[in-house]
Design a protein around this motif. Sequence first.
Motif, PDB file in Angstrom:
ATOM      1  N   CYS A 223       0.794  -1.265  -0.095  1.00  0.00           N
ATOM      2  CA  CYS A 223       0.023   0.122   0.075  1.00  0.00           C
ATOM      3  C   CYS A 223       1.005   1.344  -0.017  1.00  0.00           C
ATOM      4  O   CYS A 223       2.043   1.163   0.599  1.00  0.00           O
ATOM      5  CB  CYS A 223      -0.887  -0.005   1.292  1.00  0.00           C
ATOM      6  N   SER A 224       0.319   2.322  -0.476  1.00  0.00           N
ATOM      7  CA  SER A 224       0.982   3.500  -0.659  1.00  0.00           C
ATOM      8  C   SER A 224       1.195   4.305   0.656  1.00  0.00           C
ATOM      9  O   SER A 224       0.376   4.074   1.631  1.00  0.00           O
ATOM     10  CB  SER A 224       0.266   4.640  -1.587  1.00  0.00           C
ATOM     11  N   PRO A 225       2.192   5.000   1.196  1.00  0.00           N
ATOM     12  CA  PRO A 225       2.283   5.726   2.147  1.00  0.00           C
ATOM     13  C   PRO A 225       1.175   6.729   2.688  1.00  0.00           C
ATOM     14  O   PRO A 225       0.667   7.190   1.678  1.00  0.00           O
ATOM     15  CB  PRO A 225       3.566   6.332   2.254  1.00  0.00           C
ATOM     16  N   VAL A 226       0.451   6.795   3.955  1.00  0.00           N
ATOM     17  CA  VAL A 226      -0.565   7.564   4.131  1.00  0.00           C
ATOM     18  C   VAL A 226      -0.029   9.061   4.355  1.00  0.00           C
ATOM     19  O   VAL A 226       1.260   9.214   4.793  1.00  0.00           O
ATOM     20  CB  VAL A 226      -1.406   7.300   5.379  1.00  0.00           C
ATOM     21  N   THR A 227      -1.015  10.007   4.007  1.00  0.00           N
ATOM     22  CA  THR A 227      -0.244  11.346   4.124  1.00  0.00           C
ATOM     23  C   THR A 227      -1.542  12.238   4.761  1.00  0.00           C
ATOM     24  O   THR A 227      -2.755  11.703   5.135  1.00  0.00           O
ATOM     25  CB  THR A 227      -0.397  12.175   3.091  1.00  0.00           C
ATOM     26  N   ASN A 228      -1.264  13.140   5.454  1.00  0.00           N
ATOM     27  CA  ASN A 228      -2.182  13.955   6.242  1.00  0.00           C
ATOM     28  C   ASN A 228      -2.610  15.338   5.595  1.00  0.00           C
ATOM     29  O   ASN A 228      -2.786  16.153   6.163  1.00  0.00           O
ATOM     30  CB  ASN A 228      -1.437  14.494   7.666  1.00  0.00           C
ATOM     31  N   SER A 229      -3.068  15.006   4.222  1.00  0.00           N
ATOM     32  CA  SER A 229      -3.180  16.164   3.344  1.00  0.00           C
ATOM     33  C   SER A 229      -4.868  16.730   3.321  1.00  0.00           C
ATOM     34  O   SER A 229      -5.038  17.590   3.137  1.00  0.00           O
ATOM     35  CB  SER A 229      -2.880  15.589   1.890  1.00  0.00           C
ATOM     36  N   SER A 230      -5.693  15.639   4.017  1.00  0.00           N
ATOM     37  CA  SER A 230      -7.138  15.981   3.988  1.00  0.00           C
ATOM     38  C   SER A 230      -7.370  16.805   5.412  1.00  0.00           C
ATOM     39  O   SER A 230      -6.838  16.409   6.356  1.00  0.00           O
ATOM     40  CB  SER A 230      -7.982  14.916   3.669  1.00  0.00           C
ATOM     41  N   THR A 231      -8.416  17.350   5.423  1.00  0.00           N
ATOM     42  CA  THR A 231      -8.923  18.059   6.723  1.00  0.00           C
ATOM     43  C   THR A 231     -10.295  17.543   7.019  1.00  0.00           C
ATOM     44  O   THR A 231     -11.149  17.121   6.259  1.00  0.00           O
ATOM     45  CB  THR A 231      -9.007  19.520   6.681  1.00  0.00           C
ATOM     46  N   LEU A 232     -10.746  17.446   8.275  1.00  0.00           N
ATOM     47  CA  LEU A 232     -11.844  16.970   8.865  1.00  0.00           C
ATOM     48  C   LEU A 232     -13.005  18.160   8.509  1.00  0.00           C
ATOM     49  O   LEU A 232     -12.556  19.445   8.953  1.00  0.00           O
ATOM     50  CB  LEU A 232     -11.953  16.661  10.402  1.00  0.00           C
ATOM     51  N   PRO A 233     -14.282  17.798   8.272  1.00  0.00           N
ATOM     52  CA  PRO A 233     -15.234  18.955   7.998  1.00  0.00           C
ATOM     53  C   PRO A 233     -15.563  19.761   9.414  1.00  0.00           C
ATOM     54  O   PRO A 233     -15.467  18.984  10.327  1.00  0.00           O
ATOM     55  CB  PRO A 233     -16.346  18.037   7.818  1.00  0.00           C
ATOM     56  N   VAL A 234     -15.657  20.900   9.167  1.00  0.00           N
ATOM     57  CA  VAL A 234     -16.196  21.955  10.145  1.00  0.00           C
ATOM     58  C   VAL A 234     -14.912  22.221  11.076  1.00  0.00           C
ATOM     59  O   VAL A 234     -14.754  23.509  11.303  1.00  0.00           O
ATOM     60  CB  VAL A 234     -17.344  21.194  11.127  1.00  0.00           C
ATOM     61  N   SER A 235     -14.183  21.356  11.676  1.00  0.00           N
ATOM     62  CA  SER A 235     -13.160  21.520  12.576  1.00  0.00           C
ATOM     63  C   SER A 235     -11.942  22.211  12.084  1.00  0.00           C
ATOM     64  O   SER A 235     -11.027  22.993  12.620  1.00  0.00           O
ATOM     65  CB  SER A 235     -12.927  20.160  13.608  1.00  0.00           C
ATOM     66  N   GLY A 236     -11.759  21.637  10.535  1.00  0.00           N
ATOM     67  CA  GLY A 236     -10.323  22.047  10.095  1.00  0.00           C
ATOM     68  C   GLY A 236      -9.149  21.403  10.468  1.00  0.00           C
ATOM     69  O   GLY A 236      -8.197  21.475   9.841  1.00  0.00           O
ATOM     70  N   LEU A 237      -9.275  20.108  11.209  1.00  0.00           N
ATOM     71  CA  LEU A 237      -8.256  19.512  11.929  1.00  0.00           C
ATOM     72  C   LEU A 237      -7.850  18.615  10.778  1.00  0.00           C
ATOM     73  O   LEU A 237      -8.717  18.034   9.942  1.00  0.00           O
ATOM     74  CB  LEU A 237      -8.317  18.946  13.002  1.00  0.00           C
ATOM     75  N   CYS A 238      -6.601  18.067  10.729  1.00  0.00           N
ATOM     76  CA  CYS A 238      -6.312  17.214   9.809  1.00  0.00           C
ATOM     77  C   CYS A 238      -6.720  15.760  10.089  1.00  0.00           C
ATOM     78  O   CYS A 238      -6.992  15.420  11.239  1.00  0.00           O
ATOM     79  CB  CYS A 238      -5.046  16.913   9.599  1.00  0.00           C
ATOM     80  N   SER A 239      -7.138  15.040   9.109  1.00  0.00           N
ATOM     81  CA  SER A 239      -7.707  13.812   9.347  1.00  0.00           C
ATOM     82  C   SER A 239      -6.633  12.591   9.532  1.00  0.00           C
ATOM     83  O   SER A 239      -5.436  13.044   9.421  1.00  0.00           O
ATOM     84  CB  SER A 239      -8.709  13.243   7.993  1.00  0.00           C
ATOM     85  N   CYS A 240      -6.966  11.540   9.957  1.00  0.00           N
ATOM     86  CA  CYS A 240      -6.056  10.491  10.091  1.00  0.00           C
ATOM     87  C   CYS A 240      -6.258   9.307   9.247  1.00  0.00           C
ATOM     88  O   CYS A 240      -7.067   8.302   9.329  1.00  0.00           O
ATOM     89  CB  CYS A 240      -6.198   9.862  11.704  1.00  0.00           C
ATOM     90  N   PRO A 241      -5.827   9.498   7.876  1.00  0.00           N
ATOM     91  CA  PRO A 241      -6.223   8.418   7.078  1.00  0.00           C
ATOM     92  C   PRO A 241      -5.244   7.148   7.330  1.00  0.00           C
ATOM     93  O   PRO A 241      -4.257   7.078   7.854  1.00  0.00           O
ATOM     94  CB  PRO A 241      -5.680   8.897   5.775  1.00  0.00           C
ATOM     95  N   VAL A 242      -5.733   5.787   7.151  1.00  0.00           N
ATOM     96  CA  VAL A 242      -4.937   4.667   7.359  1.00  0.00           C
ATOM     97  C   VAL A 242      -5.316   3.886   6.273  1.00  0.00           C
ATOM     98  O   VAL A 242      -6.272   3.877   5.462  1.00  0.00           O
ATOM     99  CB  VAL A 242      -5.451   3.773   8.537  1.00  0.00           C
ATOM    100  N   ASN A 243      -4.322   2.772   5.652  1.00  0.00           N
ATOM    101  CA  ASN A 243      -4.598   1.993   4.794  1.00  0.00           C
ATOM    102  C   ASN A 243      -5.214   0.535   4.803  1.00  0.00           C
ATOM    103  O   ASN A 243      -5.230   0.300   6.021  1.00  0.00           O
ATOM    104  CB  ASN A 243      -3.151   1.578   3.906  1.00  0.00           C
ATOM    105  N   VAL A 244      -6.473   0.249   4.114  1.00  0.00           N
ATOM    106  CA  VAL A 244      -7.014  -0.614   4.190  1.00  0.00           C
ATOM    107  C   VAL A 244      -6.843  -1.632   2.829  1.00  0.00           C
ATOM    108  O   VAL A 244      -6.711  -0.943   1.854  1.00  0.00           O
ATOM    109  CB  VAL A 244      -8.646  -0.544   4.452  1.00  0.00           C
ATOM    110  N   LYS A 245      -6.817  -2.937   3.094  1.00  0.00           N
ATOM    111  CA  LYS A 245      -6.644  -3.860   1.827  1.00  0.00           C
ATOM    112  C   LYS A 245      -7.759  -4.899   1.729  1.00  0.00           C
ATOM    113  O   LYS A 245      -8.141  -5.465   2.777  1.00  0.00           O
ATOM    114  CB  LYS A 245      -5.206  -4.473   2.112  1.00  0.00           C
ATOM    115  N   ASN A 246      -8.322  -4.742   0.358  1.00  0.00           N
ATOM    116  CA  ASN A 246      -9.320  -5.616   0.308  1.00  0.00           C
ATOM    117  C   ASN A 246      -8.834  -7.198   0.266  1.00  0.00           C
ATOM    118  O   ASN A 246      -7.999  -7.357  -0.587  1.00  0.00           O
ATOM    119  CB  ASN A 246     -10.101  -5.230  -1.054  1.00  0.00           C
ATOM    120  N   PRO A 247      -9.439  -7.963   1.343  1.00  0.00           N
ATOM    121  CA  PRO A 247      -8.797  -9.253   1.115  1.00  0.00           C
ATOM    122  C   PRO A 247      -9.304 -10.130  -0.013  1.00  0.00           C
ATOM    123  O   PRO A 247      -8.360 -11.109  -0.351  1.00  0.00           O
ATOM    124  CB  PRO A 247      -9.503  -9.913   2.585  1.00  0.00           C
ATOM    125  N   LEU A 248      -9.912  -9.581  -0.780  1.00  0.00           N
ATOM    126  CA  LEU A 248     -10.320 -10.354  -2.032  1.00  0.00           C
ATOM    127  C   LEU A 248      -9.950 -10.111  -3.333  1.00  0.00           C
ATOM    128  O   LEU A 248      -9.175 -10.904  -3.974  1.00  0.00           O
ATOM    129  CB  LEU A 248     -11.897 -10.283  -2.227  1.00  0.00           C
TER     130      LEU A 248
END
Length: 434
Positions: free
Chosen positions: A120-145
């Motif tokens: 999986c590609s490295p995660v980044t903190n580029s997106s922000t949470l709605p309303v609060s403006g704080l950065c989100s916490c993205p994590v990688n997930v892998k489809n097992p199928l």
Amino acid sequence: MFLILQFFVLLLTFTLHENESFAQYIPPSPTMVSLVHKHTDAATPLYSVRIETFNDITQFTPQNFLIDIDAPLIWHDCISKWNKHRVSCPLYGGCISPVSCEDFQCTKVRSAYSYKNPSCSPVTNSSTLPVSGLCSCPVNVKNPLTKSCSQALLNYDDVIVNAAYNINSYKPHVRSLNAACAPSSSFKSFPSNVTGVMALSMSPYAFQAFFMNQVTKRILALCLPSGSKPSNPGVLFYGDGPYYFHPHYSNVDIRSILTYTTLLKHPHSFGYFIGVNAIVIKQRSINIPNNATTKLSTIKACTTLRTDIYNRVVRRFSKVTKQIPLAKPVTPFSLCYRTFINGTRVVPRVPDISFSLRDGKMWTVSTANSIKRITKHVSCLAFVDGGATGEHAIVIGTFQFEDNLLVFDLEKSVLGFSSSLLKKQTSCANFNLM
């Protein structure tokens, strides 16, 4: 005076007895229970549990989660719900709420599991949470199928499962946990109405980890059903039982018939591994190299064997079943039998296949878990060629699990297995939740 003294002696004796009774009393450790359903509308049979998740500030709704004993993290389709309540949902409140990248929990979760998905590609903190403006916490997930990676947003989530204090007493149980909200596009190839992944691995963020050390022992028990009727589900226990099945075993705890073997750890997986020395077919052993790994999987439909092992197993099995008329092989199987001869259905009489384990135990695979019915006329040996360079020499799949009780005891690092419950006149569908 003597009567008064005698009274105080009796009172003291009673008090000490009561205190001793209270000291010895240990509150019952609840066992969480989820029903397991088999899905046959995907490319291969898969299994899910239904867990109630927050759909509204005051309401839980059922959601089906794919059982994956290898996944490092729980994830499900919940971004629309999360966005809907982003303003009114408190950080540790009773609904889905986001984790900020500035939250210590974000770093903790990422560091615990990220290296397990090197593709999986490295995660980044580029997106922000709605309303609060704080950065989100993205994590990688892998489809097992499909094995495809996508990014999800880590959140605080609440769920409901059933809790059993004895065989007749159940009540809802709620706990907060870390899960990830993934977009609907992440669930390609999943069975219909399955919109989540239930991580049941050794990961510190597997589902059961949020109950362990609090109300249950670090034990999972999984019993996959062989049928797909909603009225005949299997069962998943979180906790140390007891595990009662009816009709024949209605008064017998299935733990009493289990055999145990050591669970092994793998440096690049949160999954479950056991040590296999040989595969035994009618008293003839097919040796497995000492450095070969054997993994358990709830995603693989049938047990896969590395090519060198597979060829020897098929050759041996062919020899001991040469009296059974052969049928044309059906992909992905290479050894198939005719089961409808001269207008009569014939059940192939084949020997057991046993995994000889490193600690001297034997896991026996009987006909119900070794011969798979493909059509009215054909049944096949349910083992698959995993290729010459597979990462694991053996991956034991779900067809070999069906109607077997498997107990993953993380307290003692052992796997308990019953072999086929059908030989005990019961099945995984015979657990009575009511």
